[in-house]
Design an enzyme around this catalytic site. Structure first.
Site, PDB file in Angstrom:
ATOM      1  N   CYS A   1       0.692  -1.214   0.394  1.00  0.00           N
ATOM      2  CA  CYS A   1      -0.126   0.067  -0.232  1.00  0.00           C
ATOM      3  C   CYS A   1       1.364   0.998   0.131  1.00  0.00           C
ATOM      4  CB  CYS A   1      -0.814  -0.004   1.542  1.00  0.00           C
ATOM      5  SG  CYS A   1      -1.949   1.736   1.692  1.00  0.00           S
ATOM      6  N   GLY A   2       1.089   1.982  -1.377  1.00  0.00           N
ATOM      7  CA  GLY A   2       1.413   3.323  -1.173  1.00  0.00           C
ATOM      8  C   GLY A   2       1.039   4.201  -0.102  1.00  0.00           C
ATOM      9  N   HIS A   3       0.531   4.605   0.153  1.00  0.00           N
ATOM     10  CA  HIS A   3      -0.596   5.869   1.714  1.00  0.00           C
ATOM     11  C   HIS A   3       0.056   4.881   2.528  1.00  0.00           C
ATOM     12  CE1 HIS A   3      -2.395   7.811  -0.846  1.00  0.00           C
ATOM     13  NE2 HIS A   3      -3.855   7.179  -1.121  1.00  0.00           N
ATOM     14  N   CYS A   4       0.494   3.457   2.842  1.00  0.00           N
ATOM     15  CA  CYS A   4       1.055   2.999   4.424  1.00  0.00           C
ATOM     16  C   CYS A   4       2.032   3.259   3.913  1.00  0.00           C
ATOM     17  CB  CYS A   4       0.735   1.793   3.985  1.00  0.00           C
ATOM     18  SG  CYS A   4      -1.223   0.695   3.742  1.00  0.00           S
TER      19      CYS A   4
END
Length: 498
Positions: free
Chosen positions: A57-60
């Protein structure tokens, strides 16, 4: 029971507990939580913030360094608050138990009770939210040094100067402090702190590490007025749109936004942002000035929403969120201070006409069985009183629209020789109509001849179902809602994506 047995039992229990605790590993100061140690983590700590993440996950990935920084800040302050993380792709049992639907998802445990996390994703925002949930609404600041350390430690700090901390005004201040989670509050009644900052009794000051450095609340003190003051002055004069600021931008009280589309790679931020501070200051509290870096692939949808392409940048648009996302386009596109000021002033004075997106009408728009509609020919075709007109309002990126496309082409082919019926489609992301609001994709509407009454189709998207709806004059399949419900998550862009 013998003492030897009891002693052995206790020793075994202590060893077991020590083994259990040892299983809680840490990475960058963050507890690594699994289904095996989850209960001990929650029970052995009064306050625990848990992040459910996915490695891909990029946001993670963006949150990870801020999360670790927050954990370090809390550790350095000897705080009892712990931060933990759970790999949701491995710990599926915990993920399902917590009803996790997206990543990252954060849950806060306060003395064993679960609370949804509603704070930001920067280290300071995480720490501030946690301190607010675990301590008093405002920190007492009895000395100049303590006040200075408190103000210096945060990007934004709200301090109440009250000689009488039991006064009605102080109570309003503390009431707001207990409800505003994004920022820290301090309160002082010390003469030396008053003198140091040159503030008189009863004043509330918002200290910040940007723009003018501080703002003093001087209106009638009510909870709503103070909250509005904080909402306006805690944001920079010109806010950069990103995943950390999106919620504050869209959930704030200011619903009129000037969006300035720029490219960091091209040096636009250095060239233009300083120049728009003057109009931003003039209309502070009325219009929010927002910059958008169009080099970010995540922001491509925003450009599309305004009918812009990368080559159009730099550009600016105004939008009113409370009026169906009404957009306004400047006649002069230059981003000079004078032109930006003139554009926003005309908007505030009601002199601008709403800008409706439309594509150029293709020369071959009526050559295929499914006719192509755009903003300029929609009413002429759809409101032809001599014909029934069935229109699909679609979005190019919509998965359900793409699934419908071959069926819709067959529908057009089926009725191509019927001179009393038109099968048509319109890209509703590139063409806007003042009298028709489309919020879901695809939306299918039959405009009936004679009256031009529009009847929406909510049945199964099959050739048979669509045909029966058209031939029944819009009465078939009205009870079927399943297809519409399936669309809600996939096809409606959220405000924080715009």
């Amino acid at each position: 029971m013998s003492m030897r047995f009891v002693g052995g039992f206790c020793l075994a229990a202590l060893c077991l507990a020590a083994t259990s605790l040892a299983k809680v590993e840490t990475e960058d100061g963050v507890l690594v939580v699994t289904k095996d140690n989850f209960e001990s983590v929650v029970q052995d700590n009064d306050y625990v913030l848990l992040e459910f993440y996915a490695p891909w996950c990029g946001h993670c990935k963006a949150l990870a360094p801020e999360y670790a920084k927050a954990a370090k800040k809390l550790e350095e302050a000897n705080s009892p608050i712990k931060l933990g993380k759970i790999d949701a792709t491995i710990e599926t049992e915990l993920t399902e138990k917590h009803l996790v639907r997206g990543y990252p998802t954060l849950k806060f445990y306060r003395k064993g009770a679960q609370v949804d996390y509603t704070g930001g994703r920067q280290a300071d925002e995480i720490v501030n939210w946690l301190l607010k949930k675990t301590g008093p609404p405002a920190k007492d600041l009895p000395t100049v040094d303590e006040a200075k350390a408190f103000i210096d430690a945060h990007k934004v700090t709200i301090v109440g100067f009250f000689k009488d901390v039991e006064s009605d005004a102080a109570k309003v201040f503390l009431e707001v402090g207990s409800t505003v989670d994004d920022h820290v509050f301090g309160i002082t009644s010390a003469d030396e702190v008053f003198s140091e900052h040159g503030i008189e009794d009863g004043k509330i000051v918002l200290f910040k590490k940007f723009d003018e450095g501080k703002a003093v609340f001087d209106g009638e003190l009510t909870p709503v007025a103070l909250q509005n003051f904080i909402s306006v002055h805690s944001l920079p004069l010109v806010v950069e749109f990103n995943q950390d600021t999106a919620q504050k931008i869209f959930s704030g009280d200011i619903k009129s936004h000037l969006l300035v589309f720029l490219s960091k790679e091209a040096g636009h931020f250095e060239k233009y942002v300083e120049g728009i501070h003057e109009p931003a200051k003039k209309y502070r509290g009325e219009v929010l000035f927002v910059t958008i870096d169009c080099d970010e692939t995540d922001h491509e949808r925003i450009l599309e929403f305004f009918g812009l392409k990368r080559e159009d940048v730099p550009a600016m648009r105004l939008i009113k969120l409370e009026q169906d996302m009404a957009k306004y386009k400047p006649e002069n596109p230059e981003l000079t201070t004078e032109n930006v000021l003139a554009f926003v002033t005309a908007f505030m004075e009601g002199q601008l006409k709403r800008h409706l997106l439309t594509q150029d009408l293709p020369e071959d728009w009526d050559k295929s069985p499914v006719k192509v509609l755009v903003g300029t020919n929609f009413h002429e075709i759809a409101h032809d009183k001599e014909k029934d007109v069935f229109v699909e309002f679609y979005a190019p990126w919509c998965g359900h629209c793409q699934q419908l496309a071959p069926i819709y082409e067959k529908l057009g082919e089926k009725y191509k020789d019927n001179d009393k019926l038109v099968i048509a489609k319109m890209d509703a992301t590139a063409n806007e109509l003042e009298d028709i609001k489309i919020s879901n994709f695809p939306t299918l509407i039959l405009y009936k001849k004679g009256t031009n009454e529009g009847v929406e189709y909510n049945g199964e998207r099959t050739l048979e179902g669509l045909s029966q709806f058209i031939e029944s004059g819009g009465s078939y399949g009205e009870a079927a809602e399943e297809a519409r419900e399936e669309d809600e998550d996939d096809d409606v862009p959220r405000k924080d994506e715009l």
